[in-house]
Design a protein around this motif. Structure first.
Motif, PDB file in Angstrom:
ATOM      1  N   VAL A 133      33.988  48.013  46.122  1.00 20.51           N
ATOM      2  CA  VAL A 133      35.098  48.237  47.054  1.00 20.51           C
ATOM      3  C   VAL A 133      35.147  47.115  48.091  1.00 20.51           C
ATOM      4  CG1 VAL A 133      36.041  49.818  48.773  1.00 20.51           C
ATOM      5  CG2 VAL A 133      35.017  50.726  46.701  1.00 20.51           C
ATOM      6  N   LEU A 134      33.996  46.752  48.644  1.00 21.95           N
ATOM      7  CA  LEU A 134      33.950  45.675  49.631  1.00 21.95           C
ATOM      8  C   LEU A 134      34.324  44.338  49.005  1.00 21.95           C
ATOM      9  CD1 LEU A 134      30.646  46.669  51.479  1.00 21.95           C
ATOM     10  CD2 LEU A 134      33.001  47.110  52.207  1.00 21.95           C
ATOM     11  N   TYR A 135      33.883  44.106  47.776  1.00 22.96           N
ATOM     12  CA  TYR A 135      34.200  42.863  47.080  1.00 22.96           C
ATOM     13  C   TYR A 135      35.708  42.741  46.844  1.00 22.96           C
ATOM     14  CZ  TYR A 135      33.768  39.110  43.618  1.00 22.96           C
ATOM     15  OH  TYR A 135      33.875  37.928  42.937  1.00 22.96           O
ATOM     16  N   ALA A 136      36.316  43.841  46.428  1.00 23.51           N
ATOM     17  CA  ALA A 136      37.759  43.819  46.177  1.00 23.51           C
ATOM     18  C   ALA A 136      38.528  43.543  47.452  1.00 23.51           C
ATOM     19  CB  ALA A 136      38.199  45.150  45.565  1.00 23.51           C
ATOM     20  N   THR A 137      38.084  44.127  48.561  1.00 20.82           N
ATOM     21  CA  THR A 137      38.806  43.978  49.823  1.00 20.82           C
ATOM     22  C   THR A 137      38.544  42.628  50.481  1.00 20.82           C
ATOM     23  OG1 THR A 137      38.657  46.371  50.169  1.00 20.82           O
ATOM     24  CG2 THR A 137      39.186  45.011  52.091  1.00 20.82           C
ATOM     25  N   ASP A 138      37.277  42.221  50.556  1.00 23.72           N
ATOM     26  CA  ASP A 138      36.909  41.038  51.339  1.00 23.72           C
ATOM     27  C   ASP A 138      36.972  39.733  50.558  1.00 23.72           C
ATOM     28  OD1 ASP A 138      36.421  42.904  53.282  1.00 23.72           O
ATOM     29  OD2 ASP A 138      34.235  42.855  53.081  1.00 23.72           O
ATOM     30  N   VAL A 139      36.737  39.795  49.238  1.00 28.40           N
ATOM     31  CA  VAL A 139      36.685  38.568  48.432  1.00 28.40           C
ATOM     32  C   VAL A 139      37.954  38.391  47.608  1.00 28.40           C
ATOM     33  CG1 VAL A 139      35.409  37.322  46.638  1.00 28.40           C
ATOM     34  CG2 VAL A 139      34.167  38.677  48.351  1.00 28.40           C
ATOM     35  N   LEU A 140      38.330  39.409  46.850  1.00 29.47           N
ATOM     36  CA  LEU A 140      39.514  39.296  46.002  1.00 29.47           C
ATOM     37  C   LEU A 140      40.809  39.495  46.771  1.00 29.47           C
ATOM     38  CD1 LEU A 140      38.301  41.247  42.832  1.00 29.47           C
ATOM     39  CD2 LEU A 140      38.357  38.771  43.186  1.00 29.47           C
ATOM     40  N   ARG A 141      40.750  40.163  47.921  1.00 27.14           N
ATOM     41  CA  ARG A 141      41.924  40.417  48.766  1.00 27.14           C
ATOM     42  C   ARG A 141      42.998  41.195  48.015  1.00 27.14           C
ATOM     43  NH1 ARG A 141      40.171  39.280  53.922  1.00 27.14           N
ATOM     44  NH2 ARG A 141      38.990  37.332  53.921  1.00 27.14           N
ATOM     45  N   VAL A 142      42.589  42.241  47.323  1.00 28.84           N
ATOM     46  CA  VAL A 142      43.552  43.053  46.579  1.00 28.84           C
ATOM     47  C   VAL A 142      43.776  44.365  47.318  1.00 28.84           C
ATOM     48  CG1 VAL A 142      42.946  42.030  44.366  1.00 28.84           C
ATOM     49  CG2 VAL A 142      41.721  44.073  45.149  1.00 28.84           C
ATOM     50  N   ASP A 143      44.836  45.077  46.927  1.00 31.05           N
ATOM     51  CA  ASP A 143      45.152  46.335  47.591  1.00 31.05           C
ATOM     52  C   ASP A 143      44.253  47.458  47.072  1.00 31.05           C
ATOM     53  OD1 ASP A 143      46.167  47.059  45.094  1.00 31.05           O
ATOM     54  OD2 ASP A 143      48.233  46.564  45.644  1.00 31.05           O
ATOM     55  N   GLU A 144      44.488  48.658  47.618  1.00 28.28           N
ATOM     56  CA  GLU A 144      43.612  49.788  47.317  1.00 28.28           C
ATOM     57  C   GLU A 144      43.685  50.200  45.848  1.00 28.28           C
ATOM     58  OE1 GLU A 144      45.178  52.520  50.109  1.00 28.28           O
ATOM     59  OE2 GLU A 144      43.893  51.851  51.752  1.00 28.28           O
ATOM     60  N   LEU A 192      28.811  38.027  38.257  1.00 29.69           N
ATOM     61  CA  LEU A 192      29.681  38.531  39.314  1.00 29.69           C
ATOM     62  C   LEU A 192      29.380  37.892  40.667  1.00 29.69           C
ATOM     63  CD1 LEU A 192      29.715  42.301  38.316  1.00 29.69           C
ATOM     64  CD2 LEU A 192      31.757  40.867  38.579  1.00 29.69           C
ATOM     65  N   SER A 193      28.179  37.358  40.834  1.00 31.65           N
ATOM     66  CA  SER A 193      27.822  36.728  42.113  1.00 31.65           C
ATOM     67  C   SER A 193      28.412  35.330  42.263  1.00 31.65           C
ATOM     68  CB  SER A 193      26.301  36.654  42.246  1.00 31.65           C
ATOM     69  OG  SER A 193      25.750  35.716  41.316  1.00 31.65           O
ATOM     70  N   ARG A 194      28.970  34.772  41.178  1.00 27.68           N
ATOM     71  CA  ARG A 194      29.532  33.416  41.243  1.00 27.68           C
ATOM     72  C   ARG A 194      30.821  33.437  42.053  1.00 27.68           C
ATOM     73  NH1 ARG A 194      31.248  32.007  36.045  1.00 27.68           N
ATOM     74  NH2 ARG A 194      31.467  29.858  36.775  1.00 27.68           N
ATOM     75  N   MET A 258      19.573  44.726  54.086  1.00 27.41           N
ATOM     76  CA  MET A 258      20.363  43.504  53.930  1.00 27.41           C
ATOM     77  C   MET A 258      21.071  43.128  55.225  1.00 27.41           C
ATOM     78  SD  MET A 258      21.939  43.696  50.059  1.00 27.41           S
ATOM     79  CE  MET A 258      22.435  45.419  50.098  1.00 27.41           C
ATOM     80  N   LEU A 259      21.483  44.132  55.997  1.00 27.64           N
ATOM     81  CA  LEU A 259      22.107  43.862  57.296  1.00 27.64           C
ATOM     82  C   LEU A 259      21.128  43.188  58.233  1.00 27.64           C
ATOM     83  CD1 LEU A 259      24.525  44.283  59.223  1.00 27.64           C
ATOM     84  CD2 LEU A 259      23.527  46.494  59.822  1.00 27.64           C
ATOM     85  N   ARG A 260      19.883  43.661  58.243  1.00 24.84           N
ATOM     86  CA  ARG A 260      18.866  43.066  59.112  1.00 24.84           C
ATOM     87  C   ARG A 260      18.506  41.647  58.668  1.00 24.84           C
ATOM     88  NH1 ARG A 260      17.880  45.047  63.902  1.00 24.84           N
ATOM     89  NH2 ARG A 260      15.719  44.348  63.766  1.00 24.84           N
ATOM     90  N   LEU A 261      18.662  41.386  57.371  1.00 26.13           N
ATOM     91  CA  LEU A 261      18.315  40.062  56.846  1.00 26.13           C
ATOM     92  C   LEU A 261      19.494  39.096  56.851  1.00 26.13           C
ATOM     93  CD1 LEU A 261      16.080  41.146  53.811  1.00 26.13           C
ATOM     94  CD2 LEU A 261      15.317  40.144  55.987  1.00 26.13           C
ATOM     95  N   GLY A 262      20.600  39.502  57.431  1.00 28.08           N
ATOM     96  CA  GLY A 262      21.743  38.598  57.530  1.00 28.08           C
ATOM     97  C   GLY A 262      23.001  39.091  56.849  1.00 28.08           C
ATOM     98  N   HIS A 263      22.969  40.296  56.261  1.00 25.97           N
ATOM     99  CA  HIS A 263      24.123  40.928  55.621  1.00 25.97           C
ATOM    100  C   HIS A 263      24.871  39.957  54.711  1.00 25.97           C
ATOM    101  CE1 HIS A 263      27.624  43.406  54.874  1.00 25.97           C
ATOM    102  NE2 HIS A 263      26.989  44.404  55.437  1.00 25.97           N
ATOM    103  N   PRO A 264      24.370  39.730  53.511  1.00 28.15           N
ATOM    104  CA  PRO A 264      25.074  38.826  52.590  1.00 28.15           C
ATOM    105  C   PRO A 264      26.448  39.352  52.238  1.00 28.15           C
ATOM    106  CG  PRO A 264      23.390  40.103  51.437  1.00 28.15           C
ATOM    107  CD  PRO A 264      23.209  40.381  52.897  1.00 28.15           C
ATOM    108  N   ASP A 265      27.351  38.442  51.885  1.00 36.27           N
ATOM    109  CA  ASP A 265      28.696  38.852  51.488  1.00 36.27           C
ATOM    110  C   ASP A 265      28.610  39.632  50.177  1.00 36.27           C
ATOM    111  OD1 ASP A 265      29.321  37.020  49.053  1.00 36.27           O
ATOM    112  OD2 ASP A 265      28.526  35.645  50.572  1.00 36.27           O
ATOM    113  N   PRO A 266      29.693  40.357  49.812  1.00 39.90           N
ATOM    114  CA  PRO A 266      29.633  41.208  48.612  1.00 39.90           C
ATOM    115  C   PRO A 266      29.243  40.466  47.340  1.00 39.90           C
ATOM    116  CG  PRO A 266      31.538  41.785  49.942  1.00 39.90           C
ATOM    117  CD  PRO A 266      30.941  40.560  50.566  1.00 39.90           C
ATOM    118  N   GLY A 267      29.621  39.185  47.232  1.00 40.36           N
ATOM    119  CA  GLY A 267      29.210  38.421  46.064  1.00 40.36           C
ATOM    120  C   GLY A 267      27.698  38.263  45.988  1.00 40.36           C
ATOM    121  N   ARG A 268      27.081  38.026  47.141  1.00 35.48           N
ATOM    122  CA  ARG A 268      25.626  37.883  47.160  1.00 35.48           C
ATOM    123  C   ARG A 268      24.920  39.204  46.880  1.00 35.48           C
ATOM    124  NH1 ARG A 268      23.674  33.306  49.843  1.00 35.48           N
ATOM    125  NH2 ARG A 268      24.989  31.546  49.226  1.00 35.48           N
TER     126      ARG A 268
END
Length: 307
Positions: A133-144, A192-194, A258-268
């Motif tokens: 869900v986060l990947y779709a919203t933050d990386v792909l920029r698609v709707d719900e 998927l991480s690429r 992961m948040l404490r370690l820097g919160h990687p983006d959804p791809g990571r």
């Protein structure tokens, strides 16, 4: 988003969840086992859509409640069966009962590996569901709606993979599928991480990841169903069920770490999931070294000796 788009995206998600549940059921039947978690997969179809449709609460609630009501009605209509252990009395000390059964599972190495693998499957699944869900919203920029289609692709993949895992097992519990299924999850998570991959590619990779998950989880759950003695089977399934929800409960802790370690983006996060999959593979092989040779035999990567 208009109501029509919400409705059809919701229907796709529920259908995908229901298909995954039925297909896993069929796969387990081909392993000569019974799969008790079909309701969880089916309700996942409705629950998945809850991420996407904040304005369709009534539709989501009805879609989730309907399958549960049908399931209860079907269970009430089934014939009663004999208790596996009629002489056993209910122990009100639930924690003690759990730890006694947990210790019994630990003494059976094959059963312990199956329960551990099942717990990891549910942990990884809960982590990936949120991340998609986060990947779709933050990386792909698609709707719900398009975000929900990605979740449906994963569910359909699990269903298809489970069905073919049952077919390929040829009527037995094929432990050789466990490591190849885990490797498939690993490979798809790495892809998927690429960065820079498109929507259709992501949906395809998620479907393939789900298929690999089906090949991984079907023999695992078949072992949980068939390995224990008849008198211990119900308690073993109950412990495995509880531990699967422990796996789900660990997902927020992983997110916090992961948040404490820097919160990687959804791809990571997909890459982190791949690393966790490698670690689980190492643990499973150390606990049950014969998984490696069985995987080679099943995939035909090891030539068989002939006279």
């Amino acid at each position: 988003m208009h109501a029509g788009g919400d409705f059809w995206a919701y229907e796709v998600c529920v259908a995908a969840g229901a298909f995954a549940g039925v297909a896993v059921k069929l796969g387990e039947r081909d392993h000569r086992a019974h799969y008790p978690f079909v309701g969880d997969f089916r309700s996942a179809g409705g629950g998945i859509s809850g991420y996407a449709f904040s304005g369709a609460a009534g539709l989501v609630g009805g879609g989730v409640s309907g399958p549960y009501c049908c399931g209860i009605a079907i269970q009430l209509s089934t014939a009663a069966v004999r208790a596996a252990d009629p002489a056993r009395r209910f122990d009100w000390n639930v924690p003690r009962e759990f730890f006694v059964d947990f210790a019994r599972i630990r003494r059976d190495n094959v059963l312990w590996v199956a329960v551990l693998a099942n717990t990891f499957f549910w942990f990884l699944g809960s982590l990936l569901l949120l991340n998609i869900v986060l990947y779709a919203t933050d990386v792909l920029r698609v709707d719900e709606a398009h975000s929900s289609y990605l979740l449906a692709a994963l569910s359909l993949g699990i269903g298809i993979g489970s069905f073919f895992a049952g077919y390929a097992s040829r009527g037995k519990i094929e432990q050789g599928m466990i490591l190849p299924g885990l490797f498939g999850i690993l490979a798809m998570a790495v892809f998927l991480s690429r960065p820079g991959i498109g929507y259709v590619t992501v949906a395809t990779l998620l479907a393939l990841l789900g298929m690999a998950g089906g090949f991984f989880v079907v023999p695992v759950n078949a072992l949980i169903q068939r390995r224990p003695a008849a008198g211990n089977k119900g308690r073993t399934i109950a412990v495995a069920n509880l531990l699967s929800f422990v796996g789900v409960a660990l997902q927020p802790l992983a997110q916090y770490a992961m948040l404490r370690l820097g919160h990687p983006d959804p791809g990571r996060v997909f890459l982190v999931s791949a690393g966790m999959t490698v670690a689980m593979g190492v643990v499973l092989v150390r606990l049950m070294p014969e998984l490696g040779p069985r995987a080679l035999d099943w995939t035909r990567l090891r030539p068989r000796t002939t006279l």
